[in-house]
Design a protein around this motif. Structure first.
Motif, PDB file in Angstrom:
ATOM      1  N   TYR A  58       0.806  -1.214   0.000  1.00 36.66           N
ATOM      2  CA  TYR A  58       0.000   0.000   0.000  1.00 36.66           C
ATOM      3  C   TYR A  58       0.846   1.274   0.000  1.00 36.66           C
ATOM      4  O   TYR A  58       0.364   2.346  -0.375  1.00 36.66           O
ATOM      5  CB  TYR A  58      -0.950  -0.009   1.204  1.00 36.66           C
ATOM      6  N   SER A  59       2.105   1.163   0.391  1.00 35.68           N
ATOM      7  CA  SER A  59       2.972   2.347   0.377  1.00 35.68           C
ATOM      8  C   SER A  59       3.326   2.762  -1.047  1.00 35.68           C
ATOM      9  O   SER A  59       3.810   3.869  -1.275  1.00 35.68           O
ATOM     10  CB  SER A  59       4.255   2.074   1.165  1.00 35.68           C
ATOM     11  N   THR A  60       3.097   1.865  -1.990  1.00 36.39           N
ATOM     12  CA  THR A  60       3.441   2.170  -3.390  1.00 36.39           C
ATOM     13  C   THR A  60       2.230   2.583  -4.218  1.00 36.39           C
ATOM     14  O   THR A  60       2.364   2.873  -5.408  1.00 36.39           O
ATOM     15  CB  THR A  60       4.098   0.949  -4.058  1.00 36.39           C
ATOM     16  N   VAL A  61       1.039   2.581  -3.615  1.00 32.76           N
ATOM     17  CA  VAL A  61      -0.168   2.909  -4.376  1.00 32.76           C
ATOM     18  C   VAL A  61      -0.114   4.364  -4.847  1.00 32.76           C
ATOM     19  O   VAL A  61       0.123   5.285  -4.068  1.00 32.76           O
ATOM     20  CB  VAL A  61      -1.439   2.687  -3.526  1.00 32.76           C
ATOM     21  N   HIS A  62      -0.325   4.528  -6.125  1.00 35.65           N
ATOM     22  CA  HIS A  62      -0.327   5.875  -6.708  1.00 35.65           C
ATOM     23  C   HIS A  62      -1.470   5.973  -7.708  1.00 35.65           C
ATOM     24  O   HIS A  62      -1.711   5.037  -8.475  1.00 35.65           O
ATOM     25  CB  HIS A  62       0.997   6.151  -7.427  1.00 35.65           C
ATOM     26  N   TRP A  63      -2.185   7.080  -7.667  1.00 34.20           N
ATOM     27  CA  TRP A  63      -3.237   7.274  -8.656  1.00 34.20           C
ATOM     28  C   TRP A  63      -3.200   8.713  -9.160  1.00 34.20           C
ATOM     29  O   TRP A  63      -2.734   9.622  -8.465  1.00 34.20           O
ATOM     30  CB  TRP A  63      -4.625   6.941  -8.094  1.00 34.20           C
ATOM     31  N   GLU A  64      -3.653   8.884 -10.375  1.00 35.71           N
ATOM     32  CA  GLU A  64      -3.690  10.223 -10.958  1.00 35.71           C
ATOM     33  C   GLU A  64      -4.802  10.295 -11.997  1.00 35.71           C
ATOM     34  O   GLU A  64      -5.278   9.262 -12.497  1.00 35.71           O
ATOM     35  CB  GLU A  64      -2.354  10.562 -11.608  1.00 35.71           C
ATOM     36  N   VAL A  81      -4.131   3.958 -11.994  1.00 31.18           N
ATOM     37  CA  VAL A  81      -3.697   3.469 -10.689  1.00 31.18           C
ATOM     38  C   VAL A  81      -2.524   2.519 -10.870  1.00 31.18           C
ATOM     39  O   VAL A  81      -2.557   1.633 -11.735  1.00 31.18           O
ATOM     40  CB  VAL A  81      -4.843   2.728  -9.970  1.00 31.18           C
ATOM     41  N   THR A  82      -1.470   2.717 -10.077  1.00 34.59           N
ATOM     42  CA  THR A  82      -0.326   1.804 -10.099  1.00 34.59           C
ATOM     43  C   THR A  82       0.055   1.435  -8.665  1.00 34.59           C
ATOM     44  O   THR A  82      -0.106   2.245  -7.749  1.00 34.59           O
ATOM     45  CB  THR A  82       0.898   2.435 -10.787  1.00 34.59           C
ATOM     46  N   PHE A  83       0.537   0.230  -8.497  1.00 30.58           N
ATOM     47  CA  PHE A  83       1.061  -0.203  -7.199  1.00 30.58           C
ATOM     48  C   PHE A  83       1.858  -1.486  -7.375  1.00 30.58           C
ATOM     49  O   PHE A  83       1.722  -2.190  -8.384  1.00 30.58           O
ATOM     50  CB  PHE A  83      -0.068  -0.410  -6.171  1.00 30.58           C
ATOM     51  N   LYS A  84       2.684  -1.784  -6.378  1.00 29.27           N
ATOM     52  CA  LYS A  84       3.468  -3.010  -6.420  1.00 29.27           C
ATOM     53  C   LYS A  84       2.634  -4.143  -5.829  1.00 29.27           C
ATOM     54  O   LYS A  84       2.055  -4.017  -4.757  1.00 29.27           O
ATOM     55  CB  LYS A  84       4.773  -2.861  -5.644  1.00 29.27           C
TER      56      LYS A  84
END
Length: 282
Positions: A58-64, A81-84
């Motif tokens: 969840y520390s890598t979740v990014h959205w734009e 949305v991107t995340f590991k």
């Protein structure tokens, strides 16, 4: 008999796969769903006592938000949305024996961030399973896998697939129905392969020419069309804040051409009518 290690068990799961059928449809094409892949391997995983655990960092979740204008001039907005994502295989017989794979999840959907997240999870699970198990796919694409034992597709190619053409049309903001109408087909998958390649290249060029000015042939084409419709160049150029047709970019030329084509042909009855129609604006 010695117990199998985790890698041997995964091989046994892979060997148990007999084939897929296209069980899901989206954007006009059929594809193999992630749920079908899971259902195919679940029994063998249970037999091998294998667990597959996904985990989101969840520390890598990014959205734009991605705001853009389609090739047809329509404003649109997508959520990206991107995340590991980490997939962990666990040998339940020896829980300390694991296989961990890190995976970049990416999802994109229009106007709905929850769907973008769902897309990232479901699509990446499907492709991960196909790749980690080395399962056969048509042209390395799960979405274009033909049904095992079913009717072979009439329109397959190592070059342009139905999905590639549909994706390109979506990227350029062109409706599938427009392409089908142009090539006399009820659905894109029924377009002949040569026409499919031609349509793909035409759509691709739309993006390549986005910021370029039009060539001599396009200038000549719009001049002829404008004359046929009785609209002077100044009137058309004024609508796009340019002084001559040569300054048009490809999207502007396409839009102006579509507007001209929608107008009735000029019918000159007398001099007064001619002057009135020509100066009527664009």
């Amino acid at each position: 008999m010695d117990k199998l290690n985790i890698f041997q068990k995964i091989v046994e799961v892979r060997k148990s796969i007999t084939g897929f059928s296209k069980d899901t449809k989206s954007f006009g094409f059929d594809y193999v769903s992630g749920s079908q892949i899971l259902s195919k391997i679940k029994a063998k995983m249970d037999e091998m006592q294998l667990l597959l655990i996904p985990s989101v960092d969840y520390s890598t979740v990014h959205w734009e938000k991605h705001n853009y204008v389609t090739a047809k001039g329509k404003e649109s907005m997508d959520f990206i949305v991107t995340f590991k994502l980490t997939y962990t295989w666990i040998n339940a017989e020896i829980p300390t024996e694991t296989l961990v794979t890190e995976w970049l999840a990416l999802g994109q959907q229009t106007d709905d961030i929850s769907k973008a997240v769902g897309t990232a999870l479901t699509y990446n699970e499907r492709y991960y399973l196909l790749k980690i198990l080395g399962l056969p796919t048509d042209e390395d694409d799960a979405d274009s896998k033909e049904p095992t034992g079913g009717k072979k597709s009439e329109f397959t190619s190592n070059n342009i697939t139905t999905k590639m053409l549909i994706d390109m049309a979506k990227e350029k903001g062109i409706a599938e129905t427009e392409i089908c109408k142009q090539y006399g087909a009820s659905e894109i998958k029924y377009i002949k392969q040569d026409d499919k390649k031609k349509a793909y290249e035409e759509l691709k060029k739309m993006g390549e020419e986005e910021n370029k000015t039009i060539d001599h042939n396009k200038v000549e084409a719009i001049e002829v069309l404008a004359k046929k419709k009785g609209i002077i160049m100044v009137s058309i150029c004024a609508a796009y804040n340019i002084t001559k047709f040569e300054q048009m970019t490809f999207p502007v030329w396409r839009e102006a051409t579509e507007k001209l084509e929608s107008r009735p042909d000029k019918k000159i009855v007398n001099k007064d009518e001619k002057a009135e129609n020509i100066l009527g604006g664009f």
